[in-house]
Design an enzyme around this catalytic site. Structure first.
Site, mmCIF file in Angstrom:
data_model
loop_
_atom_site.group_PDB
_atom_site.id
_atom_site.type_symbol
_atom_site.label_atom_id
_atom_site.label_comp_id
_atom_site.label_asym_id
_atom_site.label_seq_id
_atom_site.Cartn_x
_atom_site.Cartn_y
_atom_site.Cartn_z
ATOM 1 N N ASP A 45 0.793 -1.060 -0.159
ATOM 2 C CA ASP A 45 -0.242 0.151 -0.002
ATOM 3 C C ASP A 45 0.678 1.285 0.134
ATOM 4 O O ASP A 45 0.604 2.347 -0.436
ATOM 5 C CB ASP A 45 -1.398 -0.059 1.195
ATOM 6 C CG ASP A 45 -0.481 -0.142 2.442
ATOM 7 O OD1 ASP A 45 0.840 -0.081 2.722
ATOM 8 O OD2 ASP A 45 -1.573 0.371 3.267
ATOM 9 N N ASP A 84 -0.967 -5.773 0.103
ATOM 10 C CA ASP A 84 -1.589 -5.326 1.391
ATOM 11 C C ASP A 84 -3.406 -4.585 1.361
ATOM 12 O O ASP A 84 -3.585 -4.448 0.961
ATOM 13 C CB ASP A 84 -0.349 -3.606 1.354
ATOM 14 C CG ASP A 84 0.537 -4.369 1.686
ATOM 15 O OD1 ASP A 84 0.951 -5.174 2.790
ATOM 16 O OD2 ASP A 84 1.252 -3.078 2.228
ATOM 17 N N LYS A 112 -1.290 -9.479 2.871
ATOM 18 C CA LYS A 112 0.157 -8.637 4.640
ATOM 19 C C LYS A 112 -1.163 -8.116 4.901
ATOM 20 O O LYS A 112 -1.869 -7.177 4.433
ATOM 21 C CB LYS A 112 1.193 -7.863 4.074
ATOM 22 C CG LYS A 112 2.127 -7.783 5.461
ATOM 23 C CD LYS A 112 3.584 -6.847 4.749
ATOM 24 C CE LYS A 112 3.275 -5.882 3.866
ATOM 25 N NZ LYS A 112 2.877 -5.060 4.035
ATOM 26 N N GLU A 114 -1.212 -5.733 9.373
ATOM 27 C CA GLU A 114 0.029 -4.895 9.683
ATOM 28 C C GLU A 114 -0.974 -5.271 11.228
ATOM 29 O O GLU A 114 -2.202 -5.607 11.524
ATOM 30 C CB GLU A 114 -0.411 -3.477 9.473
ATOM 31 C CG GLU A 114 0.439 -2.715 8.498
ATOM 32 C CD GLU A 114 0.392 -1.725 7.976
ATOM 33 O OE1 GLU A 114 0.144 -0.861 9.255
ATOM 34 O OE2 GLU A 114 1.243 -1.108 6.729
ATOM 35 N N GLU A 181 9.143 -3.348 10.167
ATOM 36 C CA GLU A 181 9.723 -2.548 9.328
ATOM 37 C C GLU A 181 10.373 -1.587 10.501
ATOM 38 O O GLU A 181 9.565 -1.752 11.983
ATOM 39 C CB GLU A 181 8.632 -1.420 8.646
ATOM 40 C CG GLU A 181 8.998 -0.502 8.139
ATOM 41 C CD GLU A 181 7.631 -0.509 7.227
ATOM 42 O OE1 GLU A 181 6.892 -0.465 6.933
ATOM 43 O OE2 GLU A 181 7.870 0.996 6.790
HETATM 44 O O1 KIV Z 1 3.727 -1.114 1.312
HETATM 45 C C1 KIV Z 1 5.063 -1.329 0.950
HETATM 46 O O2 KIV Z 1 4.908 -1.157 0.001
HETATM 47 C C2 KIV Z 1 4.639 -2.552 2.633
HETATM 48 C C3 KIV Z 1 7.320 -2.733 1.941
HETATM 49 C C4 KIV Z 1 7.270 -0.741 2.521
HETATM 50 C C5 KIV Z 1 7.242 -3.570 3.073
HETATM 51 O O3 KIV Z 1 5.291 -2.882 3.853
#
Ligand code: KIV
Length: 257
Positions: A45, A84, A112, A114, A181
């Site tokens: 994202d 994401d 993914k 968070e 991160e």
């Molecule tokens: O949004 C993104 O690109 C990410 C990476 C930085 C891991 O979460």
């Protein structure tokens, strides 16, 4: 090229082979990264800042994610492709599952999400629905407004222990990997050692099982801001500007009979 699977990525950690991972947001970039043999592509994202011109990731919508996941999936990369779950897409386990399925239908092979212990019900629900899930711990860009900036995590003993607990809990829930991160390198090493799944770091030191970067940052293409952890030795934007100006001059020099 042989298709990269979740198992391939897990096996890389088991063999002690580092995992290079990069973000992709469109078809040509996915083709380029795949041709370079990058095994793990993420439609992050970060799309919000590096492609769509938003100030942070909290503006990215599910439809925008789907649009870009489709573009990347059209490249049919050998790489494993993930996406994401954007801001506020996982408020409940049911919403997390519905949105994870939307990303899978658009072409993602994993999602993914968070967050740590507080997101366990959502992680469990996604995995129970058959969608592979990657965790994301440390600095959580979707919380940047609450936190007032991008700050390094894991600097105290308590913060380090919490990161290890979060990582263990996500792994026990079935997460196949964890992105870490902006975590203090020694804490990142502890997390990577505490879990059997790959820990892929960004700005978290060299002791993670892999490294991920936002591709426009790596290539010197990000227009506004390049984070401190990126070595700024390649400036594609500068080279592109020269090429564009050269072409502009050739056009301006054309003299018609
Ligand atoms: O949004 C993104 O690109 C990410 C990476 C930085 C891991 O979460």
């Amino acid at each position: 090229m042989t298709k990269i699977t979740i198992q391939t990525i897990r096996d890389m950690k088991a063999r002690g082979e580092k995992i290079p991972a990069l973000t992709a947001y469109d078809y040509p970039m996915a083709r380029l990264l795949d041709a370079a043999g990058i095994p793990f592509l993420l439609v992050g994202d970060s799309l919000g800042m590096v492609v769509l011109g938003y100030p942070d990731t909290t503006h990215v919508t599910m439809s925008e994610m789907e649009h870009h996941v489709r573009a990347v999936a059209r490249a049919r990369p050998a790489a494993l492709v993930g996406a994401d779950l954007p801001f506020k897409s996982c408020e409940t386990p049911a919403a997390a599952v519905e949105n994870a399925r939307r990303l899978v239908n658009a072409g993602a092979e994993f999602v993914k999400m968070e967050g740590g212990l507080e997101m366990l019900p959502q992680a469990r629900a996604i995995i129970a629905a058959g969608v592979p899930c990657c965790g994301h711990l440390g600095m959580l860009p979707q919380s940047v407004l609450e936190e007032g900036g991008y700050h390094v995590k894991g600097k105290t003993e308590a913060a380090r222990a919490r990161l290890v607990d979060d990582a263990k809990a996500l792994t026990a829930a079935g997460a196949f990997a964890i992105v870490l991160e902006l975590v203090a390198p020694s804490a990142a090493r502890d997390v990577a050692r505490a879990v059997a799944v790959p820990v892929i770091g960004i700005g978290s030191g060299d002791d993670c099982d892999g490294q991920i970067l936002v591709t426009p940052d790596l290539l010197g293409l990000s227009p506004d801001f390049i984070p401190r952890h990126v070595k700024k030795n390649f400036h594609l934007a500068r080279r592109a500007r020269f090429a564009i100006m050269e072409w502009k001059q050739t056009v301006q020099c054309i003299r018609n009979e």
